[in-house]
Design a protein around this motif. Structure first.
Motif, PDB file in Angstrom:
ATOM      1  N   ALA B  84       0.840  -1.207   0.000  1.00  0.00           N
ATOM      2  CA  ALA B  84       0.000   0.000   0.000  1.00  0.00           C
ATOM      3  C   ALA B  84       0.872   1.253   0.000  1.00  0.00           C
ATOM      4  O   ALA B  84       0.581   2.225  -0.710  1.00  0.00           O
ATOM      5  N   SER B 122      -9.193   9.187   5.239  1.00  0.00           N
ATOM      6  CA  SER B 122      -8.696   8.078   4.428  1.00  0.00           C
ATOM      7  C   SER B 122      -9.269   6.746   4.899  1.00  0.00           C
ATOM      8  O   SER B 122      -9.497   5.846   4.091  1.00  0.00           O
ATOM      9  N   ALA B 126     -11.249   4.029   2.532  1.00  0.00           N
ATOM     10  CA  ALA B 126     -10.881   2.618   2.428  1.00  0.00           C
ATOM     11  C   ALA B 126     -12.068   1.731   2.758  1.00  0.00           C
ATOM     12  O   ALA B 126     -12.363   0.751   2.061  1.00  0.00           O
ATOM     13  N   VAL B 130     -13.701  -0.904   0.082  1.00  0.00           N
ATOM     14  CA  VAL B 130     -13.731  -2.356   0.304  1.00  0.00           C
ATOM     15  C   VAL B 130     -15.179  -2.842   0.399  1.00  0.00           C
ATOM     16  O   VAL B 130     -15.518  -3.915  -0.118  1.00  0.00           O
ATOM     17  N   VAL B 140      -7.735  -4.459  -0.637  1.00  0.00           N
ATOM     18  CA  VAL B 140      -7.366  -3.768   0.605  1.00  0.00           C
ATOM     19  C   VAL B 140      -6.163  -2.851   0.356  1.00  0.00           C
ATOM     20  O   VAL B 140      -6.130  -1.707   0.810  1.00  0.00           O
ATOM     21  N   ALA B 143      -7.383   0.101  -1.561  1.00  0.00           N
ATOM     22  CA  ALA B 143      -8.217   0.944  -0.696  1.00  0.00           C
ATOM     23  C   ALA B 143      -7.355   1.821   0.207  1.00  0.00           C
ATOM     24  O   ALA B 143      -7.633   3.011   0.370  1.00  0.00           O
ATOM     25  N   ILE B 144      -6.302   1.245   0.765  1.00  0.00           N
ATOM     26  CA  ILE B 144      -5.439   2.029   1.654  1.00  0.00           C
ATOM     27  C   ILE B 144      -4.654   3.071   0.848  1.00  0.00           C
ATOM     28  O   ILE B 144      -4.549   4.230   1.249  1.00  0.00           O
ATOM     29  N   THR B 148      -4.086   7.464   0.871  1.00  0.00           N
ATOM     30  CA  THR B 148      -2.754   7.848   1.332  1.00  0.00           C
ATOM     31  C   THR B 148      -1.959   8.656   0.314  1.00  0.00           C
ATOM     32  O   THR B 148      -1.045   9.388   0.675  1.00  0.00           O
ATOM     33  N   ALA B 206      -0.439   2.351   7.057  1.00  0.00           N
ATOM     34  CA  ALA B 206      -1.102   1.346   6.216  1.00  0.00           C
ATOM     35  C   ALA B 206      -1.320   0.061   7.006  1.00  0.00           C
ATOM     36  O   ALA B 206      -2.380  -0.575   6.905  1.00  0.00           O
ATOM     37  N   THR B 209      -4.257   0.661   9.233  1.00  0.00           N
ATOM     38  CA  THR B 209      -5.523   0.700   8.494  1.00  0.00           C
ATOM     39  C   THR B 209      -5.966  -0.713   8.126  1.00  0.00           C
ATOM     40  O   THR B 209      -7.142  -1.061   8.255  1.00  0.00           O
ATOM     41  N   GLU B 210      -4.992  -1.522   7.695  1.00  0.00           N
ATOM     42  CA  GLU B 210      -5.323  -2.910   7.348  1.00  0.00           C
ATOM     43  C   GLU B 210      -5.899  -3.625   8.561  1.00  0.00           C
ATOM     44  O   GLU B 210      -6.915  -4.334   8.473  1.00  0.00           O
ATOM     45  N   LEU B 213      -9.422  -2.440   9.170  1.00  0.00           N
ATOM     46  CA  LEU B 213     -10.372  -3.024   8.205  1.00  0.00           C
ATOM     47  C   LEU B 213     -10.674  -4.477   8.578  1.00  0.00           C
ATOM     48  O   LEU B 213     -11.838  -4.903   8.579  1.00  0.00           O
TER      49      LEU B 213
END
Ligand SMILES: Nc1ncnc2c1ncn2[C@@H]1O[C@H](COP(=O)(O)OP(=O)(O)O)[C@@H](O)[C@H]1O
Ligand SMILES: [Mg+2]
Lengths: 261, 276
Positions: B84, B122, B126, B130, B140, B143-144, B148, B206, B209-210, B213
């Motif tokens: 990402a 952001s 994302a 998704v 994913v 999306a990130i 960013t 990132a 964020t993952e 999610l």
């Protein structure tokens, strides 16, 4: 027919509400194989004229005729192709190259862009160019930041002659160099001119150098032409106020003048 | 002093490098140490940690090996974080270079688009992306990256604005180089360093964020993720808190490690640049 004919060139800059007229109604011409010097104090518009002639910036008024064509009318790919005929060498040989470049890459670009040599021929052409400007061919793989200032300026000249131009604009091209190196570079330029009939628009604030290399000179003051004519005649007996001031400010000049007379 | 020695003399940087090395080692040896499906049942459910040495960190609600999940989760976190961040830097550098180099209308349009992306939080972007496209590892990552890239784009544009006035760009024009070649071959590589200096922050963000999610059930369902593990453990938070705490600690240490190591590299190389 002149190689380059510039008429009524004008360029204004707006800065903080005030308008600076950097180049004000300037006209001149250069013949094939001739050196025309542009001299004048700092801020008199020399570099602006160089950039206008090279189409790096656009004028507000005036015309430029180069090799019998309306140079200002050229656009896009046509302009890029014609740039092969009109090259430039800058004052600071370090700033004039991509900081990541090698000597070979710098010289390869013009050969590739203008289709002058095939990929396989290029190394040989690069070696020949280096030799032409008095450098060893094994300098090719070196990084630009590794070589000396004098070598760099020779590489800049090699790049400029790679496309066999008819005119090279030299903006203070020897001003940043040591005196001894300066002499060598000037000799190289004179030799190239003699053998290849290249014309120079030679920009310098050093009247001693101008007197030594130029056929004709234009003295600029605040964007306007103050005086012009045969280089020796103008520098030995300036008529304009700015000409007298420039000659008075050039200490080495006295010696040269006496030697000549 | 060489940058490497200076790096080694900075305790935070060394700590970060050790954490990062551990994470990379976990990601690399996960399939060797724990071959087979980490989501397969390995023993009795809800085994606490440090009871059975064949399952050192115990098992979750379904009897899956927590240590195996942790190692395989490191793979996902690292892969998504790096991919990402790389995508965001690539998109941002290209957009920023085009905007800064072209100027005028192109600049105006590209920067408005950048503004628009930057205005939307952001994470929401994302989340929305998704939800619409469906969860998979690639989605994913995209999306990130979508949320960013505006940062790197702004940085690249500012750098390009100063580089494009340099003599060497004028030289490239004077030899007749095509504007796109000037932008991408002459200008962009020299505009990259400030963006790269930010990359540790981008990778760390990132990874977080993952995890977020995955925590919301929008991660790739076919992969173990730390965020998914935390969400899974939440159901039994009172009786088996370690199921959430262990992946939580892993996440915190990873983000800290990436950040400290990245800062260490930037600091030590920036000092070197300042000296020379
Ligand atoms: N990009 C620019 N923006 C605003 N003013 C400029 C710019 N370039 C040059 N000028 C102004 O134009 C005048 C001439 O500058 P220049 O051509 O560089 O002079 P020289 O090369 O003779 O020293 C100066 O007053 C300078 O400040
Ligand atoms: Mg100048």
């Amino acid at each position: 027919m002149s190689l380059l004919a510039v008429s009524s060139l004008t360029k204004r800059y707006r800065r903080g509400g005030k308008t600076v007229i950097a180049v004000d109604d300037v006209s001149f011409h250069i013949e094939p194989g001739e050196t025309l010097a542009l001299a004048g104090p700092s801020g008199s518009g020399k570099s602006t004229i160089a950039r206008l002639v090279l189409r790096l910036i656009e004028p507000d008024a005036g015309a430029i005729e180069f090799e019998s064509d309306d140079f200002l009318a050229l656009r896009g790919a046509t302009l890029r192709a014609r740039r092969a005929r009109l090259q430039m060498v800058f004052q600071d040989p370090l700033a004039a190259f991509n900081p990541r470049a090698t000597v070979a890459r710098v010289l390869e670009d013009p050969l590739r862009i203008h289709g002058i040599a095939s990929r396989t021929e290029r190394p040989r052409r690069i070696a020949a160019l280096l030799e032409r400007v008095g450098l060893a061919a094994d300098l090719a793989p070196r990084a630009i930041h590794e070589i000396s200032g004098g070598q760099r300026q020779r590489v800049a000249i090699a790049r400029a002659i790679a496309t066999r131009p008819s005119l090279i604009v030299l903006d203070e091209a020897v001003s940043a160099l040591d005196v001894s190196v300066r002499g060598q570079i000037l000799d190289l330029l004179l030799d190239l001119q003699r053998k290849e009939r290249i014309a120079y628009l030679f920009i310098s604030h050093d009247l001693g150098v101008v007197r030594a290399v130029a056929h004709r000179v234009i003295l600029l003051d605040a964007g306007r032409i103050a005086e012009s004519g045969d280089a020796r005649a103008v520098i030995d007996a300036p008529q304009s106020a700015i000409g007298k001031a420039l000659v008075a400010a050039a200490p080495r000049l006295k010696g040269t003048t006496q030697d000549a007379s | 002093m060489s940058p490497i020695r200076r790096f080694l003399r900075t305790p935070e940087a060394v700590a970060g490098a050790i954490l990062l090395a551990a994470l990379i080692a976990m990601a690399l040896i996960a399939p060797l140490l724990f071959p087979g499906d980490p989501q397969a049942i390995a023993g009795p459910a809800l085994l606490p940690p440090f009871q059975d040495w064949s399952l050192p960190l115990g098992t979750d609600r379904l009897g899956r090996d927590v240590l195996a999940e942790l190692f395989h989760g490191a793979r996902t976190s690292l892969a998504v974080g790096l991919a990402a961040a790389a995508a965001a830097l690539a998109i941002g550098s290209v957009v920023g270079t085009l905007a800064g180099f072209a100027g005028g209308v192109v600049d105006e349009v590209l920067m408005r688009i950048t503004d628009a992306f930057q205005t939307v939080p952001s994470f929401l972007l994302a989340l929305a992306f998704v939800s619409v496209v469906g969860p998979s590892l690639g989605i994913v990552v995209i999306a990130i990256a979508l949320g960013t890239w505006p940062g790197p784009a702004r940085i690249a544009r500012a750098e390009v604005l100063s580089i494009r006035e340099r003599d060497y760009v004028a030289s490239a024009r004077a030899i007749g180089m095509h504007p796109l070649e000037i932008a991408f071959r002459e200008v962009l590589p020299n505009a990259l360093p400030p963006g790269l200096a930010m990359s540790s922050v981008i990778v760390a963000a990132a990874i977080l964020t993952e995890a977020a999610l995955s925590f919301l059930g929008l991660g790739d369902p076919n992969r173990v993720t730390w965020g998914g593990m935390i969400a899974e453990g939440r159901a039994v938070l009172r009786t088996a808190p370690f199921l959430s705490i262990i992946p939580g600690i892993a996440l915190v240490l990873t983000v800290l490690g990436v950040y400290l190591a990245g800062e260490g590299i930037v600091e030590t190389t920036a000092v070197r640049r300042g000296l020379s």
